[in-house]
Scaffold this active site. Structure first.
Site, PDB file in Angstrom:
ATOM      1  N   ASN A   9       5.117  -9.970  -4.319  1.00 31.99           N
ATOM      2  CA  ASN A   9       4.050 -10.888  -4.723  1.00 31.99           C
ATOM      3  C   ASN A   9       3.210 -10.171  -5.777  1.00 31.99           C
ATOM      4  O   ASN A   9       2.434  -9.279  -5.461  1.00 31.99           O
ATOM      5  CB  ASN A   9       3.203 -11.236  -3.482  1.00 31.99           C
ATOM      6  CG  ASN A   9       1.996 -12.093  -3.821  1.00 31.99           C
ATOM      7  OD1 ASN A   9       1.841 -12.532  -4.954  1.00 31.99           O
ATOM      8  ND2 ASN A   9       1.134 -12.304  -2.832  1.00 31.99           N
ATOM      9  N   LYS A  11       0.806 -11.240  -7.463  1.00 33.05           N
ATOM     10  CA  LYS A  11      -0.586 -11.708  -7.504  1.00 33.05           C
ATOM     11  C   LYS A  11      -1.015 -11.939  -8.965  1.00 33.05           C
ATOM     12  O   LYS A  11      -0.176 -12.305  -9.788  1.00 33.05           O
ATOM     13  CB  LYS A  11      -1.496 -10.720  -6.757  1.00 33.05           C
ATOM     14  CG  LYS A  11      -0.963 -10.454  -5.338  1.00 33.05           C
ATOM     15  CD  LYS A  11      -1.929  -9.756  -4.434  1.00 33.05           C
ATOM     16  CE  LYS A  11      -1.283  -9.547  -3.062  1.00 33.05           C
ATOM     17  NZ  LYS A  11      -2.168  -8.947  -2.096  1.00 33.05           N
ATOM     18  N   HIS A  96      -1.104 -17.870   1.697  1.00 36.30           N
ATOM     19  CA  HIS A  96      -1.498 -16.449   1.611  1.00 36.30           C
ATOM     20  C   HIS A  96      -2.972 -16.303   2.005  1.00 36.30           C
ATOM     21  O   HIS A  96      -3.787 -17.171   1.687  1.00 36.30           O
ATOM     22  CB  HIS A  96      -1.276 -15.932   0.185  1.00 36.30           C
ATOM     23  CG  HIS A  96      -1.366 -14.439   0.106  1.00 36.30           C
ATOM     24  ND1 HIS A  96      -2.569 -13.783   0.063  1.00 36.30           N
ATOM     25  CD2 HIS A  96      -0.409 -13.479   0.124  1.00 36.30           C
ATOM     26  CE1 HIS A  96      -2.342 -12.475   0.037  1.00 36.30           C
ATOM     27  NE2 HIS A  96      -1.042 -12.266   0.073  1.00 36.30           N
ATOM     28  N   GLU A  98      -5.269 -14.640   0.755  1.00 36.15           N
ATOM     29  CA  GLU A  98      -6.205 -14.720  -0.383  1.00 36.15           C
ATOM     30  C   GLU A  98      -6.470 -16.182  -0.753  1.00 36.15           C
ATOM     31  O   GLU A  98      -7.574 -16.541  -1.165  1.00 36.15           O
ATOM     32  CB  GLU A  98      -5.645 -13.911  -1.570  1.00 36.15           C
ATOM     33  CG  GLU A  98      -5.767 -12.413  -1.309  1.00 36.15           C
ATOM     34  CD  GLU A  98      -4.678 -11.559  -1.917  1.00 36.15           C
ATOM     35  OE1 GLU A  98      -3.978 -12.012  -2.840  1.00 36.15           O
ATOM     36  OE2 GLU A  98      -4.529 -10.409  -1.444  1.00 36.15           O
ATOM     37  N   GLU A 168       1.084 -11.211   7.672  1.00 32.22           N
ATOM     38  CA  GLU A 168       0.289 -10.294   6.856  1.00 32.22           C
ATOM     39  C   GLU A 168      -1.107 -10.138   7.468  1.00 32.22           C
ATOM     40  O   GLU A 168      -1.988 -10.966   7.208  1.00 32.22           O
ATOM     41  CB  GLU A 168       0.149 -10.845   5.435  1.00 32.22           C
ATOM     42  CG  GLU A 168       1.455 -11.012   4.703  1.00 32.22           C
ATOM     43  CD  GLU A 168       1.264 -10.974   3.191  1.00 32.22           C
ATOM     44  OE1 GLU A 168       1.914 -10.148   2.551  1.00 32.22           O
ATOM     45  OE2 GLU A 168       0.445 -11.747   2.659  1.00 32.22           O
ATOM     46  N   GLY A 174      -3.763  -4.559   0.749  1.00 32.15           N
ATOM     47  CA  GLY A 174      -4.413  -3.855  -0.352  1.00 32.15           C
ATOM     48  C   GLY A 174      -5.376  -2.771   0.099  1.00 32.15           C
ATOM     49  O   GLY A 174      -6.167  -2.265  -0.699  1.00 32.15           O
ATOM     50  N   SER A 214       0.249  -3.442   2.692  1.00 35.07           N
ATOM     51  CA  SER A 214       0.405  -2.029   2.332  1.00 35.07           C
ATOM     52  C   SER A 214       1.795  -1.466   2.654  1.00 35.07           C
ATOM     53  O   SER A 214       1.923  -0.334   3.086  1.00 35.07           O
ATOM     54  CB  SER A 214      -0.685  -1.177   2.994  1.00 35.07           C
ATOM     55  OG  SER A 214      -1.970  -1.585   2.538  1.00 35.07           O
TER      56      SER A 214
HETATM   57  P1  13P Z   1      -0.346  -5.115  -0.515  1.00 33.23           P
HETATM   58  O1  13P Z   1       1.109  -4.696  -0.372  1.00 33.23           O
HETATM   59  O2  13P Z   1      -0.930  -4.740  -1.817  1.00 33.23           O
HETATM   60  O3  13P Z   1      -1.142  -4.683   0.662  1.00 33.23           O
HETATM   61  O4  13P Z   1      -0.348  -6.723  -0.504  1.00 33.23           O
HETATM   62  C1  13P Z   1       0.327  -7.411   0.497  1.00 33.23           C
HETATM   63  C2  13P Z   1       0.331  -8.853   0.180  1.00 33.23           C
HETATM   64  O5  13P Z   1      -0.702  -9.498   0.206  1.00 33.23           O
HETATM   65  C3  13P Z   1       1.606  -9.477  -0.209  1.00 33.23           C
HETATM   66  O6  13P Z   1       1.506 -10.860  -0.229  1.00 33.23           O
END
Ligand code: 13P
Length: 251
Positions: A9, A11, A96, A98, A168, A174, A214
């Site tokens: 992803n 982002k 997601h 976010e 997740e 992150g 992560s």
């Molecule tokens: P990170 O791997 O940066 O923690 O992000 C995970 C994520 O949100 C994948 O959709």
């Protein structure tokens, strides 16, 4: 036997030339590897068309990071499922954390998006996960249960077979704080049990459940060796071809 699925992803990262560069490096880096899993990249909308052209002859599949549930019309700034399909996407990430926290997406909106994606022959990667406060209050399973039962409302068994679930934990995204393999496995097993009770044993056993939060080259192997962890949804570490390829190799 479930095949592992590793998805990146991206982002809100990578303009057009950065996207071309990363995809070219992934294609050449994987060309000499024996890849035993499915690999998906999810660039931003502005790079999808170019990514599709570059990925035509590669094993890497294309996904998007979001879509809207209406067919077309006055929805400024939104992208439809058929537009994604037309651009070459096979997958779409939905729900997601976010999108849920920053953009206010509810379980009901996510449910509509999942239905629309399926009608349009896009395969949803449906994300669920608890916040730190929810984990500390020991309501993780309640939150996951609500997100899954609401998100999958009126989704048939035949449709369910096309869905990937990504667990997740929000506190691991992150932050560099990964869920321990056992913490992740516990929730994955809970999700599989829930899907078994909502659908059937057969559907639950076939369901791919990815872990995200992560994931890095140095923790991927242990996470992916857990019984109910069938892949990874990778954020930060998918932005560099070397680390994404290491995670693919770990699968
Ligand atoms: P990170 O791997 O940066 O923690 O992000 C995970 C994520 O949100 C994948 O959709």
């Amino acid at each position: 036997m479930r095949k592992k699925v590793i998805a990146g992803n991206w982002k809100m990262n990578n303009d057009l030339s950065e996207s071309q560069n990363l995809i070219s490096k992934l294609i050449s880096g994987l060309s000499n590897e024996k890849v035993n899993c499915d690999v998906i990249v999810c660039p931003p909308f502005t790079s999808l068309s170019e990514a599709n052209s570059l990925l035509k002859k590669s094993i890497i599949k294309l996904g998007a990071q979001n879509m809207y549930f209406e067919e077309n019309g006055a929805f400024t700034g939104e992208i439809s499922a058929s537009m994604l399909k037309n651009t070459g996407c096979e997958y779409v990430i939905l729900g997601h954390s976010e999108r849920r926290t920053i953009f206010g997406e509810t379980d009901q909106v996510i449910n509509k998006k999942i239905k629309k994606a399926l009608q349009s022959n896009l395969l949803p990667i449906f994300c669920v996960g608890e916040s730190l406060q929810e984990r500390e209050s020991e309501v993780t399973n309640d939150i996951i249960k609500r997100q899954i039962t609401e998100g999958l409302k009126n989704i048939s068994s035949a449709e369910m077979q096309k869905i990937i679930i990504a667990y997740e934990p929000v506190w691991a995204i992150g932050t560099g704080k990964t869920a321990s393999p056992q913490q992740a496995e516990d929730v994955h097993a809970f999700i599989r049990g829930l899907v078994k009770s909502l659908y059937s044993n057969e559907i639950a056993e076939e369901l791919v459940i990815q872990y995200g939060g992560s994931v890095k080259p140095d923790n991927a192997k242990e996470l992916l060796s857990q019984k109910d962890i069938d892949g990874a949804l990778v954020g930060g570490a998918c932005l560099k071809s070397e680390s994404f390829i290491e995670i693919i190799k770990a699968a």
